[in-house]
Scaffold this active site. Structure first.
Site, PDB file in Angstrom:
ATOM      1  N   GLU A  67      -7.884  65.445  -0.732  1.00  0.00           N
ATOM      2  CA  GLU A  67      -6.597  65.577  -0.099  1.00  0.00           C
ATOM      3  C   GLU A  67      -6.796  64.858   1.126  1.00  0.00           C
ATOM      4  O   GLU A  67      -5.553  63.981   1.549  1.00  0.00           O
ATOM      5  CB  GLU A  67      -6.176  67.195   0.241  1.00  0.00           C
ATOM      6  CG  GLU A  67      -5.387  67.467  -0.926  1.00  0.00           C
ATOM      7  CD  GLU A  67      -5.123  69.019  -0.743  1.00  0.00           C
ATOM      8  OE1 GLU A  67      -4.263  69.628  -1.618  1.00  0.00           O
ATOM      9  OE2 GLU A  67      -5.116  69.563   0.420  1.00  0.00           O
ATOM     10  N   LEU A  68      -7.645  64.834   1.874  1.00  0.00           N
ATOM     11  CA  LEU A  68      -7.617  64.616   3.195  1.00  0.00           C
ATOM     12  C   LEU A  68      -7.941  63.009   3.421  1.00  0.00           C
ATOM     13  O   LEU A  68      -7.206  62.165   4.077  1.00  0.00           O
ATOM     14  CB  LEU A  68      -9.101  65.122   3.804  1.00  0.00           C
ATOM     15  CG  LEU A  68      -9.137  64.976   5.556  1.00  0.00           C
ATOM     16  CD1 LEU A  68      -7.882  65.348   6.284  1.00  0.00           C
ATOM     17  CD2 LEU A  68     -10.495  65.541   6.003  1.00  0.00           C
TER      18      LEU A  68
END
Length: 1121
Positions: A89-90
């Site tokens: 996600e990051l």
């Protein structure tokens, strides 16, 4: 604090405001839930991936959600890097930051930013474990972590109060988004983000309220998520239904929809079934703007089954009838609201100044112009006037104001006029009647006055309400001021130069010209004259001769209405009719003339169409002689006419429903012809002090329901009841007011009045016996009498809900049977007059009882509480679940009878400032609220229920024994003043954090403990306007929670509590909050039994911005099984 986006991001459409990236096991239960609540309270729509099934990598749904979010918040916690999902996600978030200028905000939640940036410490250990076997992703993950940790973020360790931290984050997100809470946010959170079903959403409201604007904003935000989307604008204007066959028009409408959806200008639609075939299974977003007829939807959007899953159809309309025809539930309808509080000024200033507040020197002018948009501040009016004034100097604003006040802007008028033009001729006429005369009239009055006008008023009012042209508010007809102004412009244009040829007149100069120069014609239907602005107005005696069709006449003073319509006041305008009036038009239906200066009624007036005659404060001695054909008259109000000696003959007034003569001090008699008014339901004769008797014919008023004879000091027969005996024939009588009369007893026949439910005899100083009333009585007021006994027969009044006997100076005996009155809700018993009950010695006791505590009983008295309360408490409440509240200065001790209430669950003695002690209380008690009991010293017995909640906030005089009892009792929580954490808490700290070092040994994973928090009240001045959604808005209960972290077998495990209630600090700056709870540090594996702990860490979080944690203490109790 945040990574700012470039201006190019503002041109991009976003589906979500915020994407939250987090490690669930660290934050989901506590911190995250509070972040989400704060965001949503500010209208911010977050995407949270709670419901998405986790796989090996971030899927397309999450990638899309990240890319369609305006802001990304990364919650970096201790175990964030232990999740490959979080790291993926990051990476995507940092990519969007680079490519789409997405704003990224970082919260370092109990983690060192340096550890996160360099992948060292616990965070680094977790990161390296995650990278095992995934070396190909390690470089991208490391770079993303370094970049996000390099953003100046929010540090939980640097903040004493998590509530402040969360509030700061939400405020900064709001600043990035650049909005205040608005309608489109409400709609998205309420309707659109709920499911993947096909949804039809209807925005309904009056013209100019912002339906189209809101729909367009929604469209811009949502359309990137739809492969097919379009807006069909102004459908009612472009597709007006012709007479006859509308098949071709439906085909044309379908063709327009399909060609815009699929971007094919040459698309052909040969039959109505083709649209269904082409739309089948496709996910579409369609806005249908300004729909005003069901046929426009029948072959286009009525069948939701035509569209694919996730499709959204947004409809805007002014027509509530259309909404009813669609048969949609409330989950599909959004009622557009008028701006509230500071919003109108912000909307206006946005267009006038390009900002949310006025420029210096324009403040008062801005408020004045904003007021021109009416009481409800129609957004269209704010927008148009703001745009018109933009760029003008202050002097130019002042010059423009008169024009803005007197005439309607063309853009506003054209928008508002659409609905009007679609009305039938009758409904148009009704609209003009309301705009020019009947605005802010009671619905019943409008219906009465227009009943036989040919306008079909009952149906017409519903049509106008359905079209959002009027609204009915608590029985009153109301219309927005801009719609009213539009209607008046229409009437004014009937004859610009000659006011006497218009249907309605309301402008004072026009009316003065009409009445002084006799220029009225048969065109005039209504005159509404406000005398407060006209100075001296001369009316000629022949002023009304030419207005043979005049139906409605109202003369009033708005200066007086600002105070009370019944209170005389000095006002600036005066009407002068030195020679009287020759005539009044025979077609008059309504005469409403306050302070009419006429001494004699015009000789030429038949009154045969008169429906309402309202002339309070007039100077007539008599209206007219003889009998007039008043068969239409329904309301006669001559109240406060102090010179009036008699009223006209009512032989023909067979429709009269209400007669109001209150305050007619010189009225000598009530006409014997009153019996002809067989439909009379309300008669007010209060303060008719020279009225000596009631006519015998009053007994034939079989529909009379309310009769007010209060303060009738000359009713000579009252003492012997003969006048009241005449009422025995009034078989429908429900309410009788005899207050402040000389009556000595009620007639024996009263006990048989079967409909009778309210009797007021307050101030009847000759009354000695409790009145013999029927068992139908519900309300009985007997204040200020000489009654000595409430008799045993009181138990027969089983319907009685309210008994008020204040000022009963002779009252000696109260029958215990009063406790058998199961329906009694309000009981007032006092020696002193009711006006003195705010003095010292007053007591109030309120109980809620019954299985669901849905029954209510209230006592207000100055009698000794130990005597009166046991006698009067409802019998059935004694064995029922019950909540008891005391109030007032009269309570010094709790009556012994309270200890016998076996179902008592809650006792409230808040602000009983003379209460000295608490006696033994029932073991059923679950809550004691004793805030601000400033004299409370003793607690005479221990608390018996370990689940009890004890609130002794600001009880500053508790003796040491009482304090010790509160502090050491087993309870759910206790709250009391205190300067330091008590010594019996062995583990203490001077902050909100506490660490307990344990000798390493096997211990069960589940503990019970008792904690004490020392709190300091910190005053923070208000920052101005308060958001009604602010979670800090409720000052009665504030929240706190705690976290416990333990070192277990070489690993750190954590427990986060639910939010606990905490009463609000008030006077004393320092308080102790003591509570018991249990926690498990191995919730996922409770059967694991004993584990090795060598350290326990507690953190206490108070979610109250007005207080600060000064210290804490913990005592470990027995291990829970």
């Amino acid at each position: 604090m945040l990574s700012m986006a470039s201006s190019s991001s503002l041109s991009r459409s976003w589906l979500y405001h915020v994407f939250l990236s987090f490690r669930g096991e660290d934050v989901r239960k506590g911190f995250l839930s509070h972040v989400l609540k704060e965001l949503k309270s500010k209208g911010i729509i977050p995407f949270v991936d709670n419901e998405i099934k986790r796989g090996e990598s971030v899927g397309p749904v999450l990638v899309l959600a990240i890319r369609q979010s305006r802001v990304a918040i990364v919650l970096l916690s201790r175990n964030y890097a232990s999740s490959s999902w979080c790291l993926d996600e990051l990476v995507e978030i940092m990519k969007c930051r680079e490519e789409y200028q997405q704003t990224v905000m970082t919260i370092f939640y109990e983690v060192d930013p340096s550890d996160a940036r360099k992948q060292t410490g616990d965070s680094g250990k977790a990161f390296h474990e995650t990278c095992v076997g995934k070396e190909e992703k390690m470089k991208a993950w490391r770079q993303a972590l370094s970049d996000v940790a390099g953003i100046a973020g929010y540090h939980s360790s640097n903040c004493d109060n998590e509530a402040d931290l969360i509030s700061k984050v939400a405020s900064d997100v709001t600043a990035v988004l650049g909005f205040t809470p608005s309608k489109d946010l409400d709609i998205k959170s309420k309707f659109i983000l709920q499911s993947e079903q096909v949804k039809m959403i209807v925005l309904v409201g009056p013209a100019g309220i912002g339906k189209t604007t809101t729909a367009r904003v929604l469209y811009n935000q949502l359309s990137p998520g739809f492969p097919f989307s379009t807006v069909l604008e102004n459908i009612r204007g472009n597709y007006e239904k012709p007479c006859g066959n509308d098949y071709q028009l439906k085909l044309r409408l379908q063709k327009k929809l399909l060609s815009q959806l699929f971007n094919q200008k040459d698309i052909e639609v040969h039959h109505l079934g083709e649209a269904q075939q082409m739309l089948s299974g496709k996910k579409v977003l369609v806005v249908l703007d300004e729909v005003d007829s069901l046929w426009q939807l029948e072959e286009m959007a009525k069948q939701l089954g035509w569209f694919g899953h996730g499709s959204i159809i947004i409809i805007t309309t002014e027509d509530r009838k259309l909404v009813k025809q669609l048969r949609l539930g409330i989950d599909h309808i959004y009622e557009m609201k008028f701006p509230t509080s500071t919003e109108p000024m912000q909307i206006f200033c946005q267009y006038a100044f390009g900002q949310k507040s006025p420029d210096y020197g324009f403040e008062m002018l801005a408020w004045e112009v904003t007021g021109l948009a009416g009481d409800f501040h129609l957004p269209l009016g704010l927008k148009v006037m703001g745009s018109y004034l933009r760029g003008m100097s202050r002097n130019e604003w002042i010059d423009a104001l008169p024009r803005l006040k007197s005439s309607l802007d063309r853009e506003i008028e054209s928008t508002l006029r659409f609905s009007y033009e679609g009305l039938s001729d009758n409904d148009k006429a009704l609209f003009l009647h309301i705009a020019c005369f009947f605005g802010y009239f009671k619905v019943d009055s409008v219906k009465r006055c227009l009943e036989k006008s040919g306008l079909d008023v009952n149906h017409g009012l519903q049509v106008l309400a359905d079209k959002s042209l009027i609204f009915i508010d608590r029985g009153w007809v109301k219309m927005h001021s801009l719609l009213q102004q539009m209607g008046r412009e229409i009437v004014k244009n009937q004859s610009l130069e000659e006011p006497g040829k218009r249907q309605f007149l309301w402008n004072i100069p026009d009316i003065i010209e009409l009445l002084e120069e006799n220029t009225g014609t048969g065109k005039v239907l209504g005159i509404m004259l406000d005398t407060s602005e006209g100075g001296e107005i001369q009316i000629s005696k022949s002023a009304f001769e030419g207005m043979n069709n005049l139906q409605f006449l109202r003369v009033y003073s708005s200066d007086i209405l600002k105070f009370s319509p019944n209170i005389p006041a000095v006002y600036s305008g005066t009407l002068c009719i030195p020679d009287g009036l020759n005539c009044l038009p025979d077609k008059l239906r309504l005469i409403n003339w306050y302070r009419c200066p006429l001494r004699f009624w015009p000789s030429k007036f038949s009154g045969k169409f008169l429906v309402e005659l309202i002339m309070p404060n007039s100077i007539f001695e008599n209206l007219w002689e003889g009998i007039k054909p008043l068969q239409c008259l329904k309301l006669l109000d001559l109240s406060l006419s102090r010179y009036l000696k008699r009223i006209p003959d009512l032989s023909k007034a067979t429709s009269l429903e209400k007669l109001d003569l209150h305050g007619c001090e010189n009225l000598l008699e009530l006409t014997s012809s009153i019996d002809s008014a067989t439909k009379l339901t309300i008669c007010n004769l209060s303060n008719c002090r020279l009225l000596k008797e009631l006519p015998s014919s009053i007994s034939r008023l079989i529909n009379l329901e309310e009769l007010n004879l209060s303060d009738g000091s000359s009713l000579k027969e009252f003492s012997g009841c003969s006048s009241l005996e005449k009422l025995s024939g009034c078989s429908s009588l429900k309410e009788l007011n005899l207050s402040f009369t000389v009556i000595e007893e009620v007639p024996s026949s009263m006990s048989s009045w079967s409909c009778f439910y309210q009797l007021d005899m307050a101030g009847c100083s000759n009354l000695k016996e409790f009145p013999n009333v029927p068992d139908s009585i519900v309300v009985l007021v007997l204040c200020g009498t000489l009654i000595e006994e409430v008799p045993p027969s009181i138990e027969n009044l089983f319907r009685l809900r309210k008994l008020i006997m204040y000022g009963s100076k002779r009252l000696k005996t109260i029958s215990p049977n009063i406790s058998k009155l199961e329906n009694l809700e309000c009981l007032g018993l006092s020696f002193r007059d009711f006006g003195q009950l705010n003095d010292i010695g007053r007591l109030e006791a309120t109980i809620e009882w019954g299985p669901d505590l849905n029954r209510r009983w209230r006592l207000r008295t100055d009698f000794r509480v130990d005597d009166i309360l046991p006698m009067c408490l409802p019998e059935k409440a004694l064995t029922s679940p019950i909540s008891l509240r005391f109030g007032g200065d009269g309570l010094k001790t709790i009556p012994d009878c309270i200890g016998r209430l076996s179902g008592l669950s809650k006792l409230v003695v808040t602000r009983c400032v003379k209460l000295v002690a608490l006696p033994q209380l029932p073991g059923s008690l679950l809550s004691i609220e004793a805030e601000c009991c400033l004299s409370l010293k003793r607690i005479d017995s221990p608390f018996q229920n370990p689940n009890i909640c004890l609130n002794f906030a600001d009880c500053s005089n508790l003796n040491p024994e009482a304090r010790n009892l509160i502090q050491t009792s087993a309870c759910k929580y206790a709250f009391l003043p205190g300067q330091e954490v008590p010594a019996h808490f062995p583990h203490q700290s001077t902050s909100r954090c506490l660490t307990i070092d344990l000798t390493p040994r096997p211990l069960p994973s589940s503990f019970r403990f008792k904690a004490c928090i020392l709190l300091l009240y910190v005053y923070k001045p208000s920052s101005g306007f308060k958001d009604h959604n602010d979670e800090e808005g409720d000052n009665s209960l504030r929240g706190m929670s705690y976290r416990v972290r333990g070192k277990q077998n070489g690993h750190t495990v954590q427990y986060v509590s639910d939010q606990l209630h905490m009463p609000h600090l008030c006077i004393n700056p320092k308080h102790l909050y003591i509570f018991e709870d249990s926690f498990s540090l191995n919730q996922d594996c409770l059967e694991a039994g004993e584990t090795i702990f060598n350290e326990l860490s507690f953190v206490f979080i108070v979610r109250d911005k007005t207080c600060k944690v000064l210290g804490c203490g913990v005592r470990l109790l027995e291990v829970t099984s």
